[in-house]
Design an enzyme around this catalytic site. Sequence first.
Site, PDB file in Angstrom:
ATOM      1  CG  HIS A   1      -2.086   1.017   1.171  1.00 27.49           C
ATOM      2  ND1 HIS A   1      -1.693   2.138   1.244  1.00 27.49           N
ATOM      3  CD2 HIS A   1      -3.296   0.840   1.052  1.00 27.49           C
ATOM      4  CE1 HIS A   1      -3.013   2.920   1.386  1.00 27.49           C
ATOM      5  NE2 HIS A   1      -3.981   2.144   1.265  1.00 27.49           N
TER       6      HIS A   1
ATOM      7  CB  SER B   1      -7.365   0.597  -2.299  1.00 28.52           C
ATOM      8  OG  SER B   1      -6.516   1.453  -1.569  1.00 28.52           O
TER       9      SER B   1
ATOM     10  CD  GLU C   1     -10.194  -3.624   2.338  1.00 31.96           C
ATOM     11  OE1 GLU C   1     -10.159  -2.570   1.990  1.00 31.96           O
ATOM     12  OE2 GLU C   1      -9.379  -4.026   3.164  1.00 31.96           O
TER      13      GLU C   1
ATOM     14  CD  GLU D   1     -12.193   0.192   9.205  1.00 35.08           C
ATOM     15  OE1 GLU D   1     -11.673   0.301   8.046  1.00 35.08           O
ATOM     16  OE2 GLU D   1     -11.068   0.182  10.233  1.00 35.08           O
TER      17      GLU D   1
ATOM     18  CG  ASP E   1      -7.513  -6.233   5.445  1.00 38.04           C
ATOM     19  OD1 ASP E   1      -6.804  -6.394   6.606  1.00 38.04           O
ATOM     20  OD2 ASP E   1      -7.412  -5.070   5.236  1.00 38.04           O
TER      21      ASP E   1
ATOM     22  CG  HIS F   1     -10.982  -5.132   7.996  1.00 36.85           C
ATOM     23  ND1 HIS F   1     -11.316  -4.225   8.841  1.00 36.85           N
ATOM     24  CD2 HIS F   1     -10.127  -4.666   6.869  1.00 36.85           C
ATOM     25  CE1 HIS F   1     -10.612  -3.115   8.311  1.00 36.85           C
ATOM     26  NE2 HIS F   1     -10.096  -3.283   7.181  1.00 36.85           N
TER      27      HIS F   1
ATOM     28  CG  HIS G   1      -5.645  -5.261   1.751  1.00 31.55           C
ATOM     29  ND1 HIS G   1      -6.716  -4.281   2.093  1.00 31.55           N
ATOM     30  CD2 HIS G   1      -4.910  -5.103   0.767  1.00 31.55           C
ATOM     31  CE1 HIS G   1      -6.297  -3.279   1.077  1.00 31.55           C
ATOM     32  NE2 HIS G   1      -5.385  -3.781   0.497  1.00 31.55           N
TER      33      HIS G   1
ATOM     34  NE  ARG H   1      -5.330  -1.642   9.317  1.00 31.31           N
ATOM     35  CZ  ARG H   1      -6.138  -1.469   8.531  1.00 31.31           C
ATOM     36  NH1 ARG H   1      -7.074  -0.159   8.898  1.00 31.31           N
ATOM     37  NH2 ARG H   1      -6.431  -1.892   7.328  1.00 31.31           N
TER      38      ARG H   1
ATOM     39  CD  GLU I   1      -4.726  -1.723   4.168  1.00 30.18           C
ATOM     40  OE1 GLU I   1      -5.436  -1.081   3.239  1.00 30.18           O
ATOM     41  OE2 GLU I   1      -5.572  -2.677   4.490  1.00 30.18           O
TER      42      GLU I   1
HETATM   43 MN    MN Z   1      -7.622  -3.580   3.819  1.00 31.08          MN
END
Ligand code: MN
Length: 304
Positions: A11, A68, A151, A157, A184, A187, A210, A216, A245
């Site tokens: 990313h 994205s 996604e 979110e 991802d 998530h 992802h 993260r 990411e």
């Molecule tokens: Mn993501």
Amino acid sequence: MGFGQNKLGVHALCWVGGWSEAEARKAIEGTARVGYDLIEIPALDPTQIDSALTARLLEEYGLAATISLGLGPETDISSADPEAAKRGEALLMDVVSIARDIGASDICGVIFSALTKYAEPATAAGLAQSVDVLARVCEAAAGNGITVGMEVVNRYETNIANTAAQGVALCDMIGAPNVKVHLDTYHMNIEEADAARAIVETGDRLSYFHLGESHRGYLGSGSIDFVPIFRALAQIDFSGPMVFESFSSEVVDPTLSRVLAIWRNLWTDGEDLISHARDFTRAQMTSAIRTESLAHTKGVLQGG
Ligand code: MN
């Protein structure tokens, strides 16, 4: 083309928070030099992306690209405000044009609703409107050979797709041949009961992946168990882009950093971060391919 030959990507926010010529060059040059195949360029505000410049830099450094974004409250295609939905459709069509002009293979992210914490569940009318808009966006993208990934993100979110199964259902509603699920690990770690099983059940509906840690930051330094996740990807022979990411307060996009609540400094050296992610990902992929193959040919991993 199968699992193991995936394009590995990073990313752009591991490098830069904007997309001026100097920033685009830094991100594209660095990503290619560290040994990645692909850069994912965020396009929350497509007017910030100079397509001709981006295409030229991608060509110069031999890098592929994807785009994205998350929609905002003012461009939410699931909104009860039809004007917001109109603005969102126009924004997504602009993104399709940029993807076409820079030769991007995929558009992905939270493009079915705003990327925000909702106070209420999605309404049937809002969902239907989102599906209608996305059918038109997917048709425009298909004309340019672009895959559109929905996604699946955590409950803070979006209120539309928090699990892989909901992602598959959303794609079924849209019904376009080029609409797929984008998963991802960050998530999934919050929402899935069993991330590996969710990947297997998504199967060939999965187009984009992802890799993100629970906080993260550096892969392997959080609480996600990547071994079963990579084995599940090997099991379904996933061949799409795998994109690292990560976010830190070291590199700030004025919109995205706030929406994603990037308040802490999890790393300072983006290049060290992504070279580590490259080695981690390759090692996990190699191991998963070998263990899956052993499981199938010899049954040695069944414990029998
Ligand atoms: Mn993501």
